[in-house]
Design an enzyme around this catalytic site. Sequence first.
Site, PDB file in Angstrom:
ATOM      1  N   SER A 269      10.177  15.094 -30.090  1.00 31.11           N
ATOM      2  CA  SER A 269      11.293  15.518 -29.455  1.00 31.11           C
ATOM      3  C   SER A 269      12.294  16.187 -29.825  1.00 31.11           C
ATOM      4  CB  SER A 269      11.606  13.692 -29.105  1.00 31.11           C
ATOM      5  OG  SER A 269      12.880  13.715 -28.056  1.00 31.11           O
TER       6      SER A 269
ATOM      7  N   HIS B 254       9.188  16.155 -25.382  1.00 29.88           N
ATOM      8  CA  HIS B 254      10.203  15.760 -24.443  1.00 29.88           C
ATOM      9  C   HIS B 254      11.193  16.832 -24.123  1.00 29.88           C
ATOM     10  CE1 HIS B 254       9.860  11.384 -26.559  1.00 29.88           C
ATOM     11  NE2 HIS B 254       8.900  11.661 -25.586  1.00 29.88           N
TER      12      HIS B 254
ATOM     13  N   ASP C 268      10.173   6.393 -28.355  1.00 30.82           N
ATOM     14  CA  ASP C 268       9.025   6.545 -27.550  1.00 30.82           C
ATOM     15  C   ASP C 268       7.727   6.843 -28.656  1.00 30.82           C
ATOM     16  OD1 ASP C 268       7.190   7.039 -25.068  1.00 30.82           O
ATOM     17  OD2 ASP C 268       7.308   9.331 -25.726  1.00 30.82           O
TER      18      ASP C 268
END
Lengths: 275, 196
Positions: B17, B44, B138
């Site tokens: 991310s 992401h 996540d």
Amino acid sequence: MAEGDAEEREILAFVQALKRLHGYDFSQYAPASFKRRLRALRARCGADSIAGLGRRLEREPAFLRQVLSGLSVPVSEMFRDPWVFQALRRDVLPVLASYPRIHIWQAGCAHGEEVYSLAILLQEEGLYDKSQIFATDFNDVALEEAAEGIYPAASARTYAENYLQAGGRGSLSQYFHARYERIKFEESLKRNITFAGHNLGTDGVFAEVQLILCRNVLIYFNDTLQDRVLRLFRDSLVHKGFLCLGAKETLARTPVERDFECFDAQARIYRRGSA
Amino acid sequence: MELSSGSPGRVVAIAASSGGVAALGEVLRALPADYPWPVIVLLHNSDAYPGSRLDQLLGRACALPVREAEARLPLAAGIVYLAPAGYHLLVEQDLRFALSVDQKVAYVRPSADVLFDSLADACGAAAVGVILTGSNEDGAAGLTAIRARGGLAIVQDPSEAQAPQMPEAALRLASAEVLDLAGIGVRLAALPGAPA
């Protein structure tokens, strides 16, 4: 591995029970995302296993509603991928304007976000009064919600931004009333929309249309069902009719590839050829 | 499990991310041009790189071809696949990609939890899950699923990660090898030659 196999068997049994008890057939859904939804439903219902979901379905017919809303309806938004609606407005609607009557099929309309987007588009281009939109889904629960046209107020801002990016000529708020935590689209937007049950897995051609919108539905189907649906679309379109798919969906490598030409690669708009 | 080459193989999935582009570049740089397995990369907010497309950005750092993963396409050895922005990416049992627009998981779409869960189901012990820098949680649950099926879990050392939250969350939930970026590259590159 044994654990995984047991789960696979439970999923299969659940799908069979859903079909036997209520006539809903999910057997041709792409397995990985279907399994994920089923697991999420199991967790949400506090069932100890997918077999437990099946037992509840057997003894409690009203449970169907919860099952359907968990399994078949992805969340969408109005004017999702604004550039697609911009392309429809700029390049497709002017062609449709030449027809005395415009017939559009929104296949797999789910909660209806895109149906209302389309109605607004047609209205702003002065075409709505000669248009008829067939909004279909196989899920009766989703169709009821789509026909209500009520969405969370928290979504309104995203919808309004999308609308402007899609070339909206006014403000999205002129089309809905905000009340409490909800927005409700004007009744008049529904005047030329017919919401109807249609099952892409079993039902056939029901109208001849100039535009089909079916976005982010085929990604949930296995190859067999996808190919069936694409043939259905081909056979429902007039010569030179338009098919608009989701931004990551394609006719490439499908049996109908040669029946269409690419009209707008980025917006995934195809046009029925003469083949 | 067999991949299309006919030789038994694994599938590597790497999630990152914030700070992920640089970290991914460093890991992918270590993989040789004849890498025998598919590599899936999930970043992401990858749509936050307009103008400098991520596939080109990573392609320059990496000896392997970099492509966006497409629904229904079979995973092929020696290709780096990028998860498309705005969709969950899943791997089916027959080792083809699938996409969904189901709701966000762990506040993100694509979600590494979704990808890793599907990979655990599809590949069992042949799955390799890697978590790099990121400022959310996540991937932790997905990495646990991979471990539960006997797959391999690797997590970037939180102390060197630009954003340590994602590696830390993964380590709270799953037992994993902890390595720095250079170490992860070396480990992934050597894995095909290592005894099973």
